[in-house]
Motif scaffolding. Structure first.
Motif, PDB file in Angstrom:
ATOM      1  N   VAL A 174       0.848  -1.201   0.000  1.00  0.00           N
ATOM      2  CA  VAL A 174       0.000   0.000   0.000  1.00  0.00           C
ATOM      3  C   VAL A 174       0.881   1.247   0.000  1.00  0.00           C
ATOM      4  CG1 VAL A 174      -1.749   1.293   1.279  1.00  0.00           C
ATOM      5  CG2 VAL A 174      -1.843  -1.208   1.213  1.00  0.00           C
ATOM      6  N   ARG A 175       0.601   2.166  -0.922  1.00  0.00           N
ATOM      7  CA  ARG A 175       1.293   3.445  -0.970  1.00  0.00           C
ATOM      8  C   ARG A 175       0.574   4.450  -0.072  1.00  0.00           C
ATOM      9  NH1 ARG A 175       0.218   5.415  -6.067  1.00  0.00           N
ATOM     10  NH2 ARG A 175       1.758   7.077  -5.806  1.00  0.00           N
ATOM     11  N   PHE A 176       1.339   5.427   0.429  1.00  0.00           N
ATOM     12  CA  PHE A 176       0.729   6.507   1.198  1.00  0.00           C
ATOM     13  C   PHE A 176       0.340   7.627   0.244  1.00  0.00           C
ATOM     14  CE2 PHE A 176       1.315  10.446   3.885  1.00  0.00           C
ATOM     15  CZ  PHE A 176       0.065  10.345   4.476  1.00  0.00           C
ATOM     16  N   ASN A 177      -0.904   7.614  -0.153  1.00  0.00           N
ATOM     17  CA  ASN A 177      -1.456   8.622  -1.045  1.00  0.00           C
ATOM     18  C   ASN A 177      -2.979   8.594  -0.905  1.00  0.00           C
ATOM     19  OD1 ASN A 177      -0.737   6.042  -2.851  1.00  0.00           O
ATOM     20  ND2 ASN A 177      -2.631   6.929  -3.610  1.00  0.00           N
ATOM     21  N   THR A 178      -3.647   9.483  -1.587  1.00  0.00           N
ATOM     22  CA  THR A 178      -5.101   9.573  -1.539  1.00  0.00           C
ATOM     23  C   THR A 178      -5.578   9.640  -0.091  1.00  0.00           C
ATOM     24  OG1 THR A 178      -5.069   8.095  -3.467  1.00  0.00           O
ATOM     25  CG2 THR A 178      -7.224   8.723  -2.627  1.00  0.00           C
ATOM     26  N   PHE A 257      -5.798   7.241   4.906  1.00  0.00           N
ATOM     27  CA  PHE A 257      -5.424   7.113   3.503  1.00  0.00           C
ATOM     28  C   PHE A 257      -5.963   5.810   2.926  1.00  0.00           C
ATOM     29  CE2 PHE A 257      -2.030   5.276   6.004  1.00  0.00           C
ATOM     30  CZ  PHE A 257      -1.599   4.167   5.304  1.00  0.00           C
ATOM     31  N   LEU A 258      -5.988   5.765   1.599  1.00  0.00           N
ATOM     32  CA  LEU A 258      -6.597   4.659   0.877  1.00  0.00           C
ATOM     33  C   LEU A 258      -5.676   3.455   0.836  1.00  0.00           C
ATOM     34  CD1 LEU A 258      -9.178   4.027  -0.868  1.00  0.00           C
ATOM     35  CD2 LEU A 258      -7.794   4.649  -2.871  1.00  0.00           C
ATOM     36  N   GLY A 259      -6.251   2.268   1.135  1.00  0.00           N
ATOM     37  CA  GLY A 259      -5.521   1.023   0.989  1.00  0.00           C
ATOM     38  C   GLY A 259      -5.844   0.398  -0.360  1.00  0.00           C
ATOM     39  N   ASN A 260      -5.776  -0.925  -0.447  1.00  0.00           N
ATOM     40  CA  ASN A 260      -6.173  -1.605  -1.677  1.00  0.00           C
ATOM     41  C   ASN A 260      -7.689  -1.658  -1.758  1.00  0.00           C
ATOM     42  OD1 ASN A 260      -3.689  -2.288  -2.989  1.00  0.00           O
ATOM     43  ND2 ASN A 260      -3.290  -3.742  -1.339  1.00  0.00           N
ATOM     44  N   GLY A 261      -8.216  -1.516  -2.959  1.00  0.00           N
ATOM     45  CA  GLY A 261      -9.668  -1.423  -3.128  1.00  0.00           C
ATOM     46  C   GLY A 261     -10.171  -0.120  -2.539  1.00  0.00           C
ATOM     47  N   THR A 262     -11.268  -0.192  -1.786  1.00  0.00           N
ATOM     48  CA  THR A 262     -11.805   0.996  -1.114  1.00  0.00           C
ATOM     49  C   THR A 262     -11.477   0.996   0.374  1.00  0.00           C
ATOM     50  OG1 THR A 262     -13.928  -0.118  -0.735  1.00  0.00           O
ATOM     51  CG2 THR A 262     -13.706   1.172  -2.767  1.00  0.00           C
ATOM     52  N   SER A 263     -10.573   0.112   0.801  1.00  0.00           N
ATOM     53  CA  SER A 263     -10.192   0.043   2.213  1.00  0.00           C
ATOM     54  C   SER A 263      -9.402   1.288   2.607  1.00  0.00           C
ATOM     55  CB  SER A 263      -9.372  -1.208   2.490  1.00  0.00           C
ATOM     56  OG  SER A 263      -8.129  -1.141   1.795  1.00  0.00           O
ATOM     57  N   THR A 264      -9.405   1.586   3.901  1.00  0.00           N
ATOM     58  CA  THR A 264      -8.638   2.722   4.405  1.00  0.00           C
ATOM     59  C   THR A 264      -7.872   2.342   5.669  1.00  0.00           C
ATOM     60  OG1 THR A 264     -10.504   3.550   5.718  1.00  0.00           O
ATOM     61  CG2 THR A 264     -10.238   4.443   3.478  1.00  0.00           C
TER      62      THR A 264
END
Length: 313
Positions: A174-178, A257-264
């Motif tokens: 997971v990137r730190f963005n969004t 922040f956003l994880g994979n899919g719509t997870s946070t």
């Protein structure tokens, strides 16, 4: 022996300080930069009639392991083992989908644990028992998020052992963005190059004269969680951070922040205060290098800093 031929494994102990037997299902971390070494001090014994000492004697048998893991989560309600296994041994216990830090020794009803940790290195096995730890979570903007872990426990004698067959995670890092939320005191701090969130645990070892090592197991004896960031400077009219530091203002700090899919993934410190602030320059932008302390939330326990995983819908 090749360092690349290494495997890391971890398991919650049934009896604190008693090493568990581990299998490939306990090697699910894809850990890297793993280094496990003894931390055994020696008593130097002076001799008579000479400057030269006689043979030293070892103190208690302690060891330490440091390693890194990327934030690897598929966004489902099943969290990775690095949180379900490693977090409770750092004093952070899950309630529903949120982890909070407990002021409790391991083995209590609060769910704080000790671990057996193993580092297989191309035919040899190094191991700690009764281990507890500390973590530092890095959120570099636009880049993969990762965690540095340090665990201390009872050092076990090194043995020869075949490598475990690890279970490699398949989810994307997971990137730190969004970041949907990135604020302190209701003002955006999203224009930062990186956040560093530290559990701030003090790790100690419980003594026992009944054991060969001299210890029962590790435990968390103190904690001061912190968050460091370097957001771009703003006008006083937007937020007077230097004044708020001088006046010890406590306010909510939130990062989601956003994880994979719509997870946070979300961090929440309801009473964060600026401990230090200094000017920094990043590619000719004026920034504020800030260290926040995560303070106790009034009379509420275990609410200085919370980490919430929200699965994809």
């Amino acid at each position: 022996m090749l360092k690349a031929r290494s495997v890391f494994a971890a398991k919650v102990e049934t009896t604190m300080g008693t090493a568990e037997s581990l299998t490939g299902t306990d090697a699910v971390y894809d850990a890297y930069d793993v280094v496990m070494n003894p931390q055994i001090t020696k008593v130097v014994r002076p001799s008579q009639l000479s400057f030269e000492p006689i043979g030293s004697v070892s103190n208690g048998h302690i060891g330490q392991v440091g390693f890194k893991t990327d934030l690897v989560w598929d966004g489902t309600s099943t969290l990775p083992s690095m949180f379900e296994v490693l977090f409770p041994a750092c004093g952070w216990v899950k309630s529903s989908t949120t982890f909070k830090a407990f002021t409790s020794p391991p083995g209590t009803a609060d769910g704080v644990k000790t671990l057996t940790l193993q580092a297989y290195i191309d035919g040899t096995l190094r191991m700690l028992a009764g281990a507890v730890g500390d973590w530092t979570w890095y959120l570099p903007t636009g880049r993969p998020s990762y965690i540095e872990w340090v665990f201390t426990g009872i050092w076990q004698d090194v043995t020869d052992a075949a490598l475990l067959n690890p279970t490699t995670p398949t989810a994307k890092a997971v990137r730190f963005n969004t970041a949907s939320t990135c604020t302190w005191d209701s003002v955006s701090i999203a224009s930062t190059e990186q956040f560093v969130i530290a559990s701030g645990n003090t790790v100690s070892m419980a003594y026992s004269a009944a054991t060969a090592s001299g210890y029962k197991h590790g435990y968390i004896s103190n904690r001061l969680s912190t968050i460091r960031g370097n957001p771009e400077s703003v006008l006083v009219a937007t937020q007077d951070r230097f004044l708020k530091s001088k006046e010890n203002t406590q306010a909510a700090l939130a990062i989601t922040f956003l994880g994979n899919g719509t997870s946070t993934v979300g961090f929440s410190a309801p009473k964060a205060s600026i401990q230090t602030i200094a000017e920094a320059v990043r590619e000719n932008l004026v920034c504020d290098d800030i260290l926040w302390h995560c303070n106790k939330n009034a009379s509420a326990e275990n609410e200085a800093l919370a980490i919430t995983f929200t699965a994809s819908t």
